[in-house]
Motif scaffolding. Structure first.
Motif, PDB file in Angstrom:
ATOM      1  N   PRO A 170     -22.463  14.445 -33.866  1.00  0.00           N
ATOM      2  CA  PRO A 170     -23.067  13.127 -33.685  1.00  0.00           C
ATOM      3  C   PRO A 170     -22.289  12.312 -32.659  1.00  0.00           C
ATOM      4  O   PRO A 170     -21.153  12.659 -32.310  1.00  0.00           O
ATOM      5  CB  PRO A 170     -22.954  12.504 -35.073  1.00  0.00           C
ATOM      6  CG  PRO A 170     -21.768  13.165 -35.679  1.00  0.00           C
ATOM      7  CD  PRO A 170     -21.705  14.564 -35.096  1.00  0.00           C
ATOM      8  N   ARG A 171     -22.881  11.210 -32.193  1.00  0.00           N
ATOM      9  CA  ARG A 171     -22.206  10.363 -31.205  1.00  0.00           C
ATOM     10  C   ARG A 171     -20.943   9.757 -31.785  1.00  0.00           C
ATOM     11  O   ARG A 171     -19.920   9.659 -31.124  1.00  0.00           O
ATOM     12  CB  ARG A 171     -23.148   9.252 -30.735  1.00  0.00           C
ATOM     13  CG  ARG A 171     -22.539   8.358 -29.658  1.00  0.00           C
ATOM     14  CD  ARG A 171     -23.546   7.303 -29.218  1.00  0.00           C
ATOM     15  NE  ARG A 171     -23.008   6.520 -28.122  1.00  0.00           N
ATOM     16  CZ  ARG A 171     -22.217   5.475 -28.269  1.00  0.00           C
ATOM     17  NH1 ARG A 171     -21.845   5.111 -29.485  1.00  0.00           N
ATOM     18  NH2 ARG A 171     -21.781   4.800 -27.223  1.00  0.00           N
ATOM     19  N   ALA A 172     -21.000   9.313 -33.027  1.00  0.00           N
ATOM     20  CA  ALA A 172     -19.825   8.797 -33.714  1.00  0.00           C
ATOM     21  C   ALA A 172     -19.813   9.403 -35.110  1.00  0.00           C
ATOM     22  O   ALA A 172     -20.850   9.512 -35.750  1.00  0.00           O
ATOM     23  CB  ALA A 172     -19.859   7.272 -33.789  1.00  0.00           C
ATOM     24  N   VAL A 173     -18.656   9.819 -35.548  1.00  0.00           N
ATOM     25  CA  VAL A 173     -18.542  10.498 -36.837  1.00  0.00           C
ATOM     26  C   VAL A 173     -17.906   9.543 -37.838  1.00  0.00           C
ATOM     27  O   VAL A 173     -16.728   9.232 -37.733  1.00  0.00           O
ATOM     28  CB  VAL A 173     -17.696  11.778 -36.704  1.00  0.00           C
ATOM     29  CG1 VAL A 173     -17.607  12.497 -38.043  1.00  0.00           C
ATOM     30  CG2 VAL A 173     -18.267  12.697 -35.641  1.00  0.00           C
ATOM     31  N   ALA A 174     -18.710   9.084 -38.801  1.00  0.00           N
ATOM     32  CA  ALA A 174     -18.187   8.256 -39.885  1.00  0.00           C
ATOM     33  C   ALA A 174     -17.302   7.122 -39.362  1.00  0.00           C
ATOM     34  O   ALA A 174     -16.174   6.962 -39.778  1.00  0.00           O
ATOM     35  CB  ALA A 174     -17.418   9.114 -40.882  1.00  0.00           C
ATOM     36  N   ASP A 175     -17.829   6.355 -38.408  1.00  0.00           N
ATOM     37  CA  ASP A 175     -17.114   5.196 -37.893  1.00  0.00           C
ATOM     38  C   ASP A 175     -15.893   5.592 -37.070  1.00  0.00           C
ATOM     39  O   ASP A 175     -14.910   4.859 -36.997  1.00  0.00           O
ATOM     40  CB  ASP A 175     -16.704   4.261 -39.038  1.00  0.00           C
ATOM     41  CG  ASP A 175     -16.337   2.869 -38.546  1.00  0.00           C
ATOM     42  OD1 ASP A 175     -16.865   2.458 -37.500  1.00  0.00           O
ATOM     43  OD2 ASP A 175     -15.508   2.205 -39.179  1.00  0.00           O
ATOM     44  N   LEU A 189      -5.991   2.395 -35.382  1.00  0.00           N
ATOM     45  CA  LEU A 189      -5.230   3.454 -34.736  1.00  0.00           C
ATOM     46  C   LEU A 189      -6.060   4.144 -33.652  1.00  0.00           C
ATOM     47  O   LEU A 189      -7.246   4.426 -33.837  1.00  0.00           O
ATOM     48  CB  LEU A 189      -4.766   4.476 -35.771  1.00  0.00           C
ATOM     49  CG  LEU A 189      -3.537   4.052 -36.589  1.00  0.00           C
ATOM     50  CD1 LEU A 189      -3.436   4.849 -37.872  1.00  0.00           C
ATOM     51  CD2 LEU A 189      -2.263   4.202 -35.764  1.00  0.00           C
ATOM     52  N   LEU A 190      -5.394   4.421 -32.546  1.00  0.00           N
ATOM     53  CA  LEU A 190      -5.976   5.169 -31.433  1.00  0.00           C
ATOM     54  C   LEU A 190      -5.204   6.468 -31.284  1.00  0.00           C
ATOM     55  O   LEU A 190      -4.007   6.452 -30.970  1.00  0.00           O
ATOM     56  CB  LEU A 190      -5.893   4.349 -30.144  1.00  0.00           C
ATOM     57  CG  LEU A 190      -6.177   5.101 -28.840  1.00  0.00           C
ATOM     58  CD1 LEU A 190      -7.631   5.570 -28.802  1.00  0.00           C
ATOM     59  CD2 LEU A 190      -5.861   4.223 -27.627  1.00  0.00           C
ATOM     60  N   TRP A 191      -5.846   7.575 -31.522  1.00  0.00           N
ATOM     61  CA  TRP A 191      -5.204   8.882 -31.358  1.00  0.00           C
ATOM     62  C   TRP A 191      -5.407   9.338 -29.920  1.00  0.00           C
ATOM     63  O   TRP A 191      -6.541   9.580 -29.504  1.00  0.00           O
ATOM     64  CB  TRP A 191      -5.822   9.912 -32.304  1.00  0.00           C
ATOM     65  CG  TRP A 191      -6.070   9.425 -33.692  1.00  0.00           C
ATOM     66  CD1 TRP A 191      -7.280   9.241 -34.292  1.00  0.00           C
ATOM     67  CD2 TRP A 191      -5.087   9.055 -34.665  1.00  0.00           C
ATOM     68  NE1 TRP A 191      -7.116   8.787 -35.575  1.00  0.00           N
ATOM     69  CE2 TRP A 191      -5.787   8.653 -35.830  1.00  0.00           C
ATOM     70  CE3 TRP A 191      -3.689   9.019 -34.667  1.00  0.00           C
ATOM     71  CZ2 TRP A 191      -5.127   8.232 -36.985  1.00  0.00           C
ATOM     72  CZ3 TRP A 191      -3.052   8.587 -35.812  1.00  0.00           C
ATOM     73  CH2 TRP A 191      -3.745   8.211 -36.954  1.00  0.00           C
ATOM     74  N   CYS A 202      -8.293  14.708 -36.320  1.00  0.00           N
ATOM     75  CA  CYS A 202      -7.883  13.313 -36.506  1.00  0.00           C
ATOM     76  C   CYS A 202      -9.076  12.361 -36.470  1.00  0.00           C
ATOM     77  O   CYS A 202      -8.969  11.236 -35.975  1.00  0.00           O
ATOM     78  CB  CYS A 202      -6.862  12.917 -35.443  1.00  0.00           C
ATOM     79  SG  CYS A 202      -5.280  13.750 -35.619  1.00  0.00           S
ATOM     80  N   LEU A 203     -10.209  12.785 -37.003  1.00  0.00           N
ATOM     81  CA  LEU A 203     -11.392  11.933 -37.034  1.00  0.00           C
ATOM     82  C   LEU A 203     -11.402  11.104 -38.318  1.00  0.00           C
ATOM     83  O   LEU A 203     -12.235  11.287 -39.198  1.00  0.00           O
ATOM     84  CB  LEU A 203     -12.657  12.791 -36.926  1.00  0.00           C
ATOM     85  CG  LEU A 203     -12.840  13.520 -35.596  1.00  0.00           C
ATOM     86  CD1 LEU A 203     -14.026  14.469 -35.675  1.00  0.00           C
ATOM     87  CD2 LEU A 203     -13.012  12.539 -34.449  1.00  0.00           C
ATOM     88  N   PHE A 204     -10.478  10.172 -38.406  1.00  0.00           N
ATOM     89  CA  PHE A 204     -10.379   9.305 -39.577  1.00  0.00           C
ATOM     90  C   PHE A 204     -11.280   8.087 -39.396  1.00  0.00           C
ATOM     91  O   PHE A 204     -11.276   7.466 -38.330  1.00  0.00           O
ATOM     92  CB  PHE A 204      -8.938   8.839 -39.786  1.00  0.00           C
ATOM     93  CG  PHE A 204      -7.965   9.950 -40.053  1.00  0.00           C
ATOM     94  CD1 PHE A 204      -7.963  10.593 -41.282  1.00  0.00           C
ATOM     95  CD2 PHE A 204      -7.064  10.360 -39.095  1.00  0.00           C
ATOM     96  CE1 PHE A 204      -7.066  11.609 -41.541  1.00  0.00           C
ATOM     97  CE2 PHE A 204      -6.169  11.378 -39.344  1.00  0.00           C
ATOM     98  CZ  PHE A 204      -6.165  12.009 -40.579  1.00  0.00           C
ATOM     99  N   PRO A 205     -12.037   7.693 -40.424  1.00  0.00           N
ATOM    100  CA  PRO A 205     -12.911   6.520 -40.312  1.00  0.00           C
ATOM    101  C   PRO A 205     -12.137   5.274 -39.893  1.00  0.00           C
ATOM    102  O   PRO A 205     -11.041   5.010 -40.368  1.00  0.00           O
ATOM    103  CB  PRO A 205     -13.472   6.368 -41.732  1.00  0.00           C
ATOM    104  CG  PRO A 205     -13.417   7.750 -42.307  1.00  0.00           C
ATOM    105  CD  PRO A 205     -12.168   8.365 -41.724  1.00  0.00           C
ATOM    106  N   GLY A 206     -12.744   4.515 -38.969  1.00  0.00           N
ATOM    107  CA  GLY A 206     -12.128   3.284 -38.513  1.00  0.00           C
ATOM    108  C   GLY A 206     -11.111   3.459 -37.410  1.00  0.00           C
ATOM    109  O   GLY A 206     -10.449   2.497 -37.035  1.00  0.00           O
ATOM    110  N   THR A 207     -10.976   4.670 -36.876  1.00  0.00           N
ATOM    111  CA  THR A 207     -10.028   4.926 -35.800  1.00  0.00           C
ATOM    112  C   THR A 207     -10.783   5.301 -34.529  1.00  0.00           C
ATOM    113  O   THR A 207     -12.012   5.415 -34.519  1.00  0.00           O
ATOM    114  CB  THR A 207      -9.057   6.059 -36.165  1.00  0.00           C
ATOM    115  OG1 THR A 207      -9.765   7.303 -36.247  1.00  0.00           O
ATOM    116  CG2 THR A 207      -8.375   5.779 -37.498  1.00  0.00           C
ATOM    117  N   ALA A 208     -10.029   5.478 -33.444  1.00  0.00           N
ATOM    118  CA  ALA A 208     -10.600   5.924 -32.177  1.00  0.00           C
ATOM    119  C   ALA A 208      -9.799   7.115 -31.671  1.00  0.00           C
ATOM    120  O   ALA A 208      -8.601   7.230 -31.938  1.00  0.00           O
ATOM    121  CB  ALA A 208     -10.577   4.794 -31.148  1.00  0.00           C
ATOM    122  N   VAL A 209     -10.467   8.000 -30.945  1.00  0.00           N
ATOM    123  CA  VAL A 209      -9.824   9.180 -30.360  1.00  0.00           C
ATOM    124  C   VAL A 209     -10.056   9.151 -28.861  1.00  0.00           C
ATOM    125  O   VAL A 209     -11.204   9.080 -28.407  1.00  0.00           O
ATOM    126  CB  VAL A 209     -10.381  10.493 -30.944  1.00  0.00           C
ATOM    127  CG1 VAL A 209      -9.654  11.690 -30.346  1.00  0.00           C
ATOM    128  CG2 VAL A 209     -10.268  10.510 -32.455  1.00  0.00           C
TER     129      VAL A 209
END
Length: 252
Positions: A16-21, A172-174, A192-199
């Motif tokens: 998906p475009r974004a995974v769980a926020d 957090l930005l990974w 590192c696809l944690f909700p509320g973060t960015a990669v």
């Protein structure tokens, strides 16, 4: 010690475009300026923000294309705690945003490949198959620890008061570059696809990440595995808690 179980991976599935926020960013900090527009055009429907080339960064601080301030990078829990205390102090002193203000917020960067490089250097100096088995585990383990720390910090009374006044909470930005090629950068992102973060991924790593199409949900927080990695590194005399940038970890 060489049988340490890797952190869990997910089965194949659509991306998906974004995974769980989770927001994907395009990291153009080391992309030639003439290639930035092309890279963004290729990823425009996938990314939510862009880290511009280093040459475009002003003296006012590091900002994304959407106006988010990027703090850090941090390389371990000690640096993260110090930065969060400073951000809370600044948030407490800042006036409440007005109705027309659109604060961009703060993203705290954690460089996964930089942490791995620092720890790998210490393990290579130690030598032996047990030390070799621990290479490329510290960065992801540290990400799990920092995500748990951030969740607990944001539940504190200080941050509750700041967010109630309209101050956006940091997240957090990974980052997955430099030091990681497209394949490893995509692997870091998947873990590192944690909700509320960015990669943040380089153009090549983002392309690989999308082409692999192996993400079906967010990364599950695994503190048991992360603490086990930390404990084994401690046994080698490498302290992940006190790791700082541009310094190799101390070995005992």
């Amino acid at each position: 010690m060489g049988t340490l179980v890797p952190l869990a991976t997910r089965p194949l599935g659509p991306l998906p475009r974004a995974v769980a926020d989770v927001t994907l960013w395009l990291d153009c900090r080391r992309t030639p300026p003439e290639a930035v527009a092309r890279s963004f055009a290729e990823a425009a429907r996938t990314v939510g923000d862009t880290l511009p080339p280093v040459a475009d960064v002003t003296s006012a601080g590091r900002r994304t294309a959407n106006g988010t301030t990027v703090a850090g990078p941090v390389h371990g829990p000690a640096q993260f705690r110090h930065l969060m205390r400073r951000l809370l102090s600044e948030a407490t002193a800042a006036p409440a945003p007005g109705p027309r203000d659109r604060p961009g917020g703060v993203a705290v960067e954690y460089s996964i490949p930089a942490v791995d490089a620092l720890v790998n250097a210490g393990l290579d100096r130690i030598g032996g198959c047990e030390a070799k088995a621990m290479r490329f585990r510290a960065g992801v383990a540290g990400a799990h620890l920092l995500y748990d720390m951030l969740r607990r910090d944001l539940r504190s009374p200080g941050w509750a008061r700041a967010t109630a006044r309209g101050i956006p909470a940091p997240y957090l930005l990974w980052s997955t570059a430099p030091g990681a090629g497209p394949d490893r950068g995509a692997e870091y992102a998947e873990r590192c696809l944690f909700p509320g973060t960015a990669v943040a991924l380089s153009p090549a790593a983002l392309r690989t990440f999308v082409e692999r199409g192996s993400v079906t949900g967010p990364t599950a927080l695994d503190l048991v595995e992360a603490r086990r990695v930390v404990g084994i590194l401690d046994w080698f005399g490498i302290r992940l808690d006190t790791l700082v940038g541009a310094q190799a970890p101390t070995t005992g």
